[in-house]
Structure formats: C-alpha cells, structure tokens
Design an enzyme around this catalytic site. Structure first.
Site, PDB file in Angstrom:
ATOM      1  N   ASP A 162      10.355  40.356 -59.235  1.00 10.39           N
ATOM      2  CA  ASP A 162      11.603  40.033 -58.546  1.00 10.39           C
ATOM      3  C   ASP A 162      12.646  39.525 -59.546  1.00 10.39           C
ATOM      4  O   ASP A 162      13.506  40.283 -59.965  1.00 10.39           O
ATOM      5  CB  ASP A 162      11.394  39.027 -57.413  1.00 10.39           C
ATOM      6  CG  ASP A 162      12.411  39.194 -56.289  1.00 10.39           C
ATOM      7  OD1 ASP A 162      13.172  40.179 -56.316  1.00 10.39           O
ATOM      8  OD2 ASP A 162      12.444  38.342 -55.377  1.00 10.39           O
ATOM      9  N   GLU A 183      10.995  39.465 -45.994  1.00 10.79           N
ATOM     10  CA  GLU A 183      10.897  38.397 -46.993  1.00 10.79           C
ATOM     11  C   GLU A 183      11.263  37.077 -46.309  1.00 10.79           C
ATOM     12  O   GLU A 183      10.432  36.210 -46.094  1.00 10.79           O
ATOM     13  CB  GLU A 183      11.841  38.683 -48.169  1.00 10.79           C
ATOM     14  CG  GLU A 183      11.886  37.581 -49.215  1.00 10.79           C
ATOM     15  CD  GLU A 183      12.992  37.805 -50.252  1.00 10.79           C
ATOM     16  OE1 GLU A 183      13.929  38.574 -50.001  1.00 10.79           O
ATOM     17  OE2 GLU A 183      12.902  37.173 -51.324  1.00 10.79           O
TER      18      GLU A 183
HETATM   19  O1  LIG Z   1      14.406  38.288 -53.450  1.00  8.15           O
HETATM   20  C1  LIG Z   1      15.568  38.665 -53.188  1.00  8.15           C
HETATM   21  N1  LIG Z   1      15.911  38.921 -51.905  1.00  8.15           N
HETATM   22  C2  LIG Z   1      17.141  39.351 -51.544  1.00  8.15           C
HETATM   23  N2  LIG Z   1      18.115  39.555 -52.439  1.00  8.15           N
HETATM   24  C3  LIG Z   1      17.850  39.291 -53.727  1.00  8.15           C
HETATM   25  C4  LIG Z   1      16.583  38.859 -54.157  1.00  8.15           C
HETATM   26  N3  LIG Z   1      16.635  38.687 -55.487  1.00  8.15           N
HETATM   27  C5  LIG Z   1      17.871  39.010 -55.876  1.00  8.15           C
HETATM   28  N4  LIG Z   1      18.616  39.380 -54.821  1.00  8.15           N
HETATM   29  C6  LIG Z   1      20.026  39.775 -54.800  1.00  8.15           C
HETATM   30  O2  LIG Z   1      20.147  41.084 -55.331  1.00  8.15           O
HETATM   31  C7  LIG Z   1      21.337  41.152 -56.083  1.00  8.15           C
HETATM   32  C8  LIG Z   1      21.349  42.375 -56.970  1.00  8.15           C
HETATM   33  O3  LIG Z   1      20.352  42.355 -57.940  1.00  8.15           O
HETATM   34  C9  LIG Z   1      21.370  39.809 -56.776  1.00  8.15           C
HETATM   35  O4  LIG Z   1      22.661  39.480 -57.239  1.00  8.15           O
HETATM   36  C10 LIG Z   1      20.901  38.875 -55.671  1.00  8.15           C
HETATM   37  O5  LIG Z   1      22.007  38.448 -54.878  1.00  8.15           O
HETATM   38 ZN   LIG Z   2      14.356  41.295 -54.762  1.00  8.92          ZN
END
Ligand SMILES: O=c1[nH]cnc2c1ncn2[C@@H]1O[C@H](CO)[C@@H](O)[C@H]1O
Ligand SMILES: [Zn+2]
Length: 387
Positions: free
Chosen positions: A307, A218
C-alpha cells in the site's frame, strides 16, 4: 555418521525473504517516497509546509500520523508527498527511486499507482504527468539492471473517488496502454463515495477491454465490495479485506461462506491485501488477527502488498516477515502468495506465465534447495563429513 534430510516447515530467514522474488500489485507512488527525497524536493520547489525537515524525524512523523485508526486521517498525510510531486523532475525522480527501491527489495514485478489529477498544480498536463512517471520507471528499471537486479514496473492510473474526473483518467489510461500504463483504479476516502459514482469510467474501460481494480472493502464493508464487483465489474479488489464479514467460523471449526464471499472465492477474484496499512487504518487489530490467515487457509486468491511504504514504514520483505512471524509461513506459502500476485497482474497472460515459470518458481526453488549446500556456506562450522 549423520544424514541430513529435507527440512519441512522451515521458517525462512530475513535474508531469504529479501532474496525471494516478490510481486507487488498495490503500491501508491505518492505513498512510497524516501523521506530524504521529500525533504530535498520540498527545498528545491519552495514547499514550506513539511512538519519536519530532518529525514529521520520526517519518516517517523509520516508513520505516526498515519497510525491514526482512521482512513481519512491516514490520507491527510498525502498532502505533503503530493505537495512535492508537482514538477516533471520531481515525478521522474520519485518514479525512478521507486523502481530502484522495489528492485533492492527483491520485487521482480510491480504495479504502482498514482492519481495524475493530483499532480497538476505546477502547470503540468495529465499527459505530461504520465510521461514523466513512465520515464522515471524506465530509468529506475535500467539502473536496477545495471546493478544486477531485474524488475518490471507497470503503472496504474488512479482517479480520486470524491472527485469527478474518473472518465477522463480512464481515457488517459486507455491512451497510454501500450506505453507503460497497465490499468486503472479508484482510491480515496471510501465511506460516502461508493464506486458506482464512477460507472461511466468503468463502462468505458470494459468496452475497451481494459483492466481495473477498485479500492473496496477497506474502510467500508460488504456493500462496497458488492458494488465494485457486481455493478462496476472490477477485475481485482484493492484491499477487499472486509470480505471476512461474509465468512462465519463455527465453534466446531467449520466455515460458512455467504453468497458474496463464495462468489469472490469461486471466481478467483484477487484480493490486494495490505496488512500493515490495515493495522494503521483500523481494518485489523494485529498481524495475527489479520484476515489474511483465514483467507489463505480457505484458498481465496490472496496477494500481499505494501500500500504505502512511507506511511506504513514497510516493504514487501517486511510484510512477508510480519506474516511469517504471525502465521509461521514457509517459503512455500510465500511462493503461493507471489504466484497469486503474478496470476492476477494486468500484463498479458504469456508474460505472466513466463514470469511464474522462469523467474518466480526457479527463484524459490533455489532458496528451498539451499540446505543441500550448507557445507559450502562460508559461515558453516565444523565439517559435515566429520573429522
Ligand atoms: O489505502 C488507501 N485507501 C484509499 N486511498 C488511498 C490509500 N492509500 C493511498 N490512497 C490515496 O490514493 C491516492 C493516489 O495514490 C493518494 O494520494 C491517497 O489519497
Ligand atoms: Zn491503496
């Protein structure tokens, strides 16, 4: 006398997209709260750090703050949602509303993830967090059913990649395997926190024949995807969008896949693609330029996901609408993404198959055959039979 023939390449309407059965594999519980719920929970729990207490303005704030071009800044916005999800009641409510919102959006199967370790500040144990969220999902499924909508939700337990609790969370996922938890994930800032930091958790899950996905490819590129697959053994890639870096499109239109991209396609590794989120974190410049177009053409196991519905101001229907606008997708394309999602889910094979054959395909068939019955539609103008 005119005769109607089957439409080809028709653009699905917003209403058809909403009614189409959809599958969602990558959705964060703490990224999908209703703005009004954030405000109410903050008030009830004495959380005073919210940037705004008007739900509309707060919703806009999340969207704009997340629109930063960097994953790290995007993730900062979660302090407020996680901040109000520290009690049992709050977790039950957020999970229930999540299930209801997904059902209202036409989602029939979803895997929703969250990090139990982030919800302990109010004194809950890891077990209590999982039990509360499961209870909320079941309540939401029942409420949706009472409203005539069918949705099934499985939980994925996430461990934060910068922290050191992944083995503990993997064990938690294994313990709750027969009670609503269908797998495991790691999330958080990608650069500097390679998935190999958590090998013991992945080894544990493999020995237990359990399932996991890893956020990879990502904010960081091919090395992260390679590690997630070849060192950690991930079943799916959370995003994985940067696999595009291993694909070359030549001027004459021929396409060359590197070894890693070939492996991902040959092994049918599911890509949990999240177009709107990628635009916000800078992983793609526009919907039209999003790699999903090429990955779909090349028949990668591509799936479409939200997401974070709050931060990205999105839903499954919105994601599909953006893709229809950008690539001219038809109901057949949307069905293809949906079946890909269902094939890649972590529930047992027979259940996935029944969901595909008895829910998804009939749902799309009904939409695709609507043109046959146009004369019966209340909005139709003059009689199709003349006169
Ligand atoms: O797109 C993303 N990439 C990486 N981490 C993410 C993304 N969206 C959310 N979280 C992380 O996952 C945790 C648990 O749901 C969230 O608190 C956020 O810090
Ligand atoms: Zn995610």
């Amino acid at each position: 006398m005119t005769s109607q023939t089957a439409p080809t390449g028709n653009t699905p309407s917003s209403d058809q997209i909403l009614r189409a059965p959809k599958v969602l594999l990558h959705d964060h519980l703490d990224g999908g709260l209703r703005p009004a719920t954030v405000v109410e929970l903050a008030r009830a729990n004495g959380y005073s750090a919210l940037p705004d207490t008007d739900p509309d303005k707060l919703g806009l704030w999340f969207r704009e703050a997340a629109d930063s071009g960097s994953l790290e800044r995007y993730l900062e916005t979660f302090s407020h949602t996680v901040g109000v999800m520290q009690s049992r009641d709050a977790l039950v409510r957020v999970a229930r509303e999540c299930a209801e919102d997904l059902a209202a959006d036409g989602v029939v199967y979803a895997e929703v993830r969250y990090a139990p370790e982030q919800h302990l500040e109010g004194g809950l144990s890891l077990e209590e967090v999982v039990e509360a969220v499961n209870e909320g999902f079941r309540e939401g499924e029942r409420a949706a059913l009472a409203d005539g909508r069918r949705v099934r939700i499985g939980a994925l337990l996430t461990a934060m990649r910068h922290a050191a609790r992944s083995l503990e969370i993997a064990e938690l996922a294994e313990r709750h395997r027969d009670s609503g938890v269908v797998g495991f994930d790691i999330a958080g800032a990608e650069a500097g926190y390679p998935p190999t930091r958590h090998l013991d958790a992945f080894e544990f899950l493999k020995r237990a024949n359990n399932h996991f996905t890893i956020h990879a490819g990502e904010a960081f590129g091919l090395p992260s995807i390679w590690q997630a697959l070849q060192w950690c053994g991930a079943d799916r890639l959370g995003h994985g969008v940067r696999i595009i870096d291993d694909i070359t499109v030549h001027e004459d239109g021929t396409v060359e896949l590197g070894r890693l991209a070939s492996y991902v396609r040959d092994k049918r590794v599911p890509l949990e693609l999240c177009p709107s989120s990628n635009l916000q974190t800078g992983a793609a410049a526009s919907y039209a330029e999003h790699p999903i177009g090429l990955l779909r053409r090349l028949h990668f196991r591509a799936t479409v996901n939200t997401d974070n519905r709050l931060m990205s101001h999105t839903s499954m229907s919105r994601e599909f609408e953006h893709l229809v606008d950008a690539f001219g997708y038809t109901l057949d394309d949307l069905q293809w993404f949906t079946v890909n999602g269902m094939k890649s889910a972590f529930i047992p094979f027979d259940e996935r198959l029944a969901m595909i054959n008895d829910v998804i395909k009939p749902g799309y068939a009904a939409l695709k055959s609507e043109w046959l019955f146009k004369q019966a539609a209340p909005t139709s103008g003059s009689s199709p039979f003349g006169g």
